[in-house]
Design an enzyme around this catalytic site. Structure first.
Site, PDB file in Angstrom:
ATOM      1  N   GLU A 110       0.861  -1.348   0.213  1.00 41.56           N
ATOM      2  CA  GLU A 110       0.028  -0.001  -0.069  1.00 41.56           C
ATOM      3  C   GLU A 110       0.919   1.190   0.006  1.00 41.56           C
ATOM      4  O   GLU A 110       1.767   1.369   0.747  1.00 41.56           O
ATOM      5  CB  GLU A 110      -0.866   0.143   1.169  1.00 41.56           C
ATOM      6  CG  GLU A 110      -1.978   1.256   1.132  1.00 41.56           C
ATOM      7  CD  GLU A 110      -2.814   1.527   2.184  1.00 41.56           C
ATOM      8  OE1 GLU A 110      -3.683   2.247   2.327  1.00 41.56           O
ATOM      9  OE2 GLU A 110      -2.432   0.827   3.478  1.00 41.56           O
ATOM     10  N   GLU A 142       4.580   5.062   3.996  1.00 41.71           N
ATOM     11  CA  GLU A 142       4.228   6.343   4.337  1.00 41.71           C
ATOM     12  C   GLU A 142       5.331   7.156   4.798  1.00 41.71           C
ATOM     13  O   GLU A 142       6.244   6.639   5.138  1.00 41.71           O
ATOM     14  CB  GLU A 142       3.058   6.095   5.555  1.00 41.71           C
ATOM     15  CG  GLU A 142       2.506   7.505   6.288  1.00 41.71           C
ATOM     16  CD  GLU A 142       1.948   8.422   5.053  1.00 41.71           C
ATOM     17  OE1 GLU A 142       2.226   9.558   5.132  1.00 41.71           O
ATOM     18  OE2 GLU A 142       1.141   7.776   4.274  1.00 41.71           O
ATOM     19  N   ASP A 187       9.678   6.791   0.391  1.00 41.84           N
ATOM     20  CA  ASP A 187       9.055   7.076  -0.987  1.00 41.84           C
ATOM     21  C   ASP A 187       8.427   5.913  -1.398  1.00 41.84           C
ATOM     22  O   ASP A 187       9.432   5.161  -1.702  1.00 41.84           O
ATOM     23  CB  ASP A 187      10.067   7.986  -1.712  1.00 41.84           C
ATOM     24  CG  ASP A 187       9.505   8.461  -3.213  1.00 41.84           C
ATOM     25  OD1 ASP A 187       8.371   8.189  -3.236  1.00 41.84           O
ATOM     26  OD2 ASP A 187      10.365   8.914  -3.765  1.00 41.84           O
ATOM     27  N   ASP A 203      -2.525  12.370  -3.341  1.00 43.60           N
ATOM     28  CA  ASP A 203      -2.557  13.955  -3.503  1.00 43.60           C
ATOM     29  C   ASP A 203      -2.824  14.025  -4.884  1.00 43.60           C
ATOM     30  O   ASP A 203      -1.910  13.704  -5.779  1.00 43.60           O
ATOM     31  CB  ASP A 203      -1.400  14.561  -3.112  1.00 43.60           C
ATOM     32  CG  ASP A 203      -1.424  15.936  -2.823  1.00 43.60           C
ATOM     33  OD1 ASP A 203      -2.122  16.762  -3.443  1.00 43.60           O
ATOM     34  OD2 ASP A 203      -0.864  16.447  -1.891  1.00 43.60           O
ATOM     35  N   LYS A 215      -3.503  22.105  -8.745  1.00 41.29           N
ATOM     36  CA  LYS A 215      -2.853  23.366  -9.328  1.00 41.29           C
ATOM     37  C   LYS A 215      -2.168  22.894 -10.766  1.00 41.29           C
ATOM     38  O   LYS A 215      -1.351  22.127 -10.452  1.00 41.29           O
ATOM     39  CB  LYS A 215      -2.365  24.096  -8.538  1.00 41.29           C
ATOM     40  CG  LYS A 215      -3.121  24.805  -7.224  1.00 41.29           C
ATOM     41  CD  LYS A 215      -2.532  25.688  -6.200  1.00 41.29           C
ATOM     42  CE  LYS A 215      -3.195  26.071  -5.357  1.00 41.29           C
ATOM     43  NZ  LYS A 215      -2.692  26.848  -4.236  1.00 41.29           N
ATOM     44  N   ASP A 244     -10.732  10.815  -5.708  1.00 41.80           N
ATOM     45  CA  ASP A 244     -12.302  11.558  -5.914  1.00 41.80           C
ATOM     46  C   ASP A 244     -12.032  13.072  -6.796  1.00 41.80           C
ATOM     47  O   ASP A 244     -12.838  13.896  -6.876  1.00 41.80           O
ATOM     48  CB  ASP A 244     -12.689  12.085  -4.453  1.00 41.80           C
ATOM     49  CG  ASP A 244     -11.823  13.111  -3.770  1.00 41.80           C
ATOM     50  OD1 ASP A 244     -10.681  13.400  -4.092  1.00 41.80           O
ATOM     51  OD2 ASP A 244     -12.191  13.671  -2.677  1.00 41.80           O
ATOM     52  N   THR A 269     -12.825   5.961   3.143  1.00 43.10           N
ATOM     53  CA  THR A 269     -11.931   6.718   3.820  1.00 43.10           C
ATOM     54  C   THR A 269     -12.284   8.058   4.033  1.00 43.10           C
ATOM     55  O   THR A 269     -13.460   8.552   3.622  1.00 43.10           O
ATOM     56  CB  THR A 269     -10.736   6.809   3.146  1.00 43.10           C
ATOM     57  OG1 THR A 269     -10.799   7.783   1.915  1.00 43.10           O
ATOM     58  CG2 THR A 269     -10.127   5.382   2.471  1.00 43.10           C
ATOM     59  N   PHE A 299     -10.948  10.721   3.290  1.00 42.45           N
ATOM     60  CA  PHE A 299     -10.875  11.670   1.774  1.00 42.45           C
ATOM     61  C   PHE A 299     -12.121  11.200   1.051  1.00 42.45           C
ATOM     62  O   PHE A 299     -12.694  12.120   0.392  1.00 42.45           O
ATOM     63  CB  PHE A 299      -9.436  11.177   1.218  1.00 42.45           C
ATOM     64  CG  PHE A 299      -8.346  11.599   1.906  1.00 42.45           C
ATOM     65  CD1 PHE A 299      -7.913  12.978   1.961  1.00 42.45           C
ATOM     66  CD2 PHE A 299      -7.608  10.661   2.461  1.00 42.45           C
ATOM     67  CE1 PHE A 299      -6.669  13.313   2.543  1.00 42.45           C
ATOM     68  CE2 PHE A 299      -6.379  11.008   3.301  1.00 42.45           C
ATOM     69  CZ  PHE A 299      -5.867  12.272   3.490  1.00 42.45           C
ATOM     70  N   GLU A 300     -12.657   9.919   1.031  1.00 41.08           N
ATOM     71  CA  GLU A 300     -13.627   9.551   0.240  1.00 41.08           C
ATOM     72  C   GLU A 300     -14.994  10.215   0.852  1.00 41.08           C
ATOM     73  O   GLU A 300     -15.779  10.902   0.273  1.00 41.08           O
ATOM     74  CB  GLU A 300     -13.715   8.076   0.164  1.00 41.08           C
ATOM     75  CG  GLU A 300     -14.832   7.578  -0.517  1.00 41.08           C
ATOM     76  CD  GLU A 300     -15.013   6.149  -0.925  1.00 41.08           C
ATOM     77  OE1 GLU A 300     -15.690   5.492  -1.581  1.00 41.08           O
ATOM     78  OE2 GLU A 300     -14.012   5.463  -0.138  1.00 41.08           O
TER      79      GLU A 300
END
Length: 245
Positions: free
Chosen positions: A78, A103, A130, A153, A157, A189, A224, A226-227
């Site tokens: 993951e 992570e 990374d 992420d 922009k 998303d 999640t 974020f979701e």
């Protein structure tokens, strides 16, 4: 237990950034102090569950994986496990796999340990590093059962688009590390990024789309934060599932 394959540096959460964090990467190279809960979790579980990517000097073979996890099982990677609540939940319902969570955010690493301990899950190992470097340097070709990349992420922009993780080069790297029949699962998303993900994966010869377009949300993946945030803001969730040929 210290292993000869691991550099003798301490596994404590150092304040300094690893060298690879200084190039253009797909994440914010944040530091961050640990709160009391996170510090207790790290102190209690780091020796068993935590490694720094820089501690390894070669890719993990099957014997290394058995030593790391304490058992043989299909290996899942993951990338970007965040604060770990979903990681712990997914590992709890996928006890048949060994999950290597990558992570970069120090409090996220420690918070993941907290969630794992609360869930009683011992099939996850956490590497701070990374994701691209881990795939390149620590994962052998044709060795992964699955790769998960959920809500990276989106860098919305225009001036930041170069930081997006999912590019044709990245999908080719993932495909090279998946075993034949292995699965690359993604979710976002952010519609423009979803289109970029779909295009990059579709352009990778060694990957085939397991769905006719967007895939259903995997049954093992909880919603999640974020979701939930995206849904609350009216955004659509896009899942992808590609299989190594």
């Amino acid at each position: 237990m210290q292993d000869a394959r691991i550099h003798p540096s301490s596994i404590a959460l150092a304040d300094g950034r690893p060298p690879e964090f200084r190039r253009v990467v797909s994440f914010h190279p944040r530091g961050g102090r640990l709160n009391d809960v996170q510090r207790r979790a790290f102190d209690a579980h780091a020796d068993r569950w935590y490694r720094e990517a820089a501690q390894f000097d070669r890719p993990l073979d099957e014997a290394d994986q058995v030593e790391l996890f304490g058992r043989p099982a299909p290996l899942v990677l993951e990338i970007g496990s965040g604060m770990g609540e979903s990681t712990a939940a997914m590992a709890a319902v996928r006890p048949d796999v060994n999950l290597l969570a990558v992570e970069v955010y120090k409090p996220g690493v420690a918070q993941t340990m907290h969630h794992l301990a609360r869930a009683g899950v011992d099939t996850v190992r956490i590497i701070r590093g990374d994701g691209v470097a881990v795939l390149t340097d620590l994962i052998r070709p044709d060795s992964l059962f699955e790769v998960w990349l959920f809500f990276p992420d989106p860098w919305p922009k225009t001036r930041h688009l170069k930081r997006r993780l999912v590019t044709p080069d990245f999908t080719e790297l993932v495909a090279s590390r998946l075993a034949p029949g292995g699965t690359f699962r993604l979710a976002t998303d952010w519609a423009p990024y979803a289109a970029q993900m779909l295009a990059a994966c579709s352009a990778t010869d060694e990957l085939r789309n397991a769905a006719s377009g967007w895939a259903p949300r995997p049954t093992f993946r909880p919603r999640t934060r974020f979701e939930r945030r995206g849904l609350a803001e009216g955004r659509e969730i896009f899942d992808l599932e590609f299989v190594r040929r």
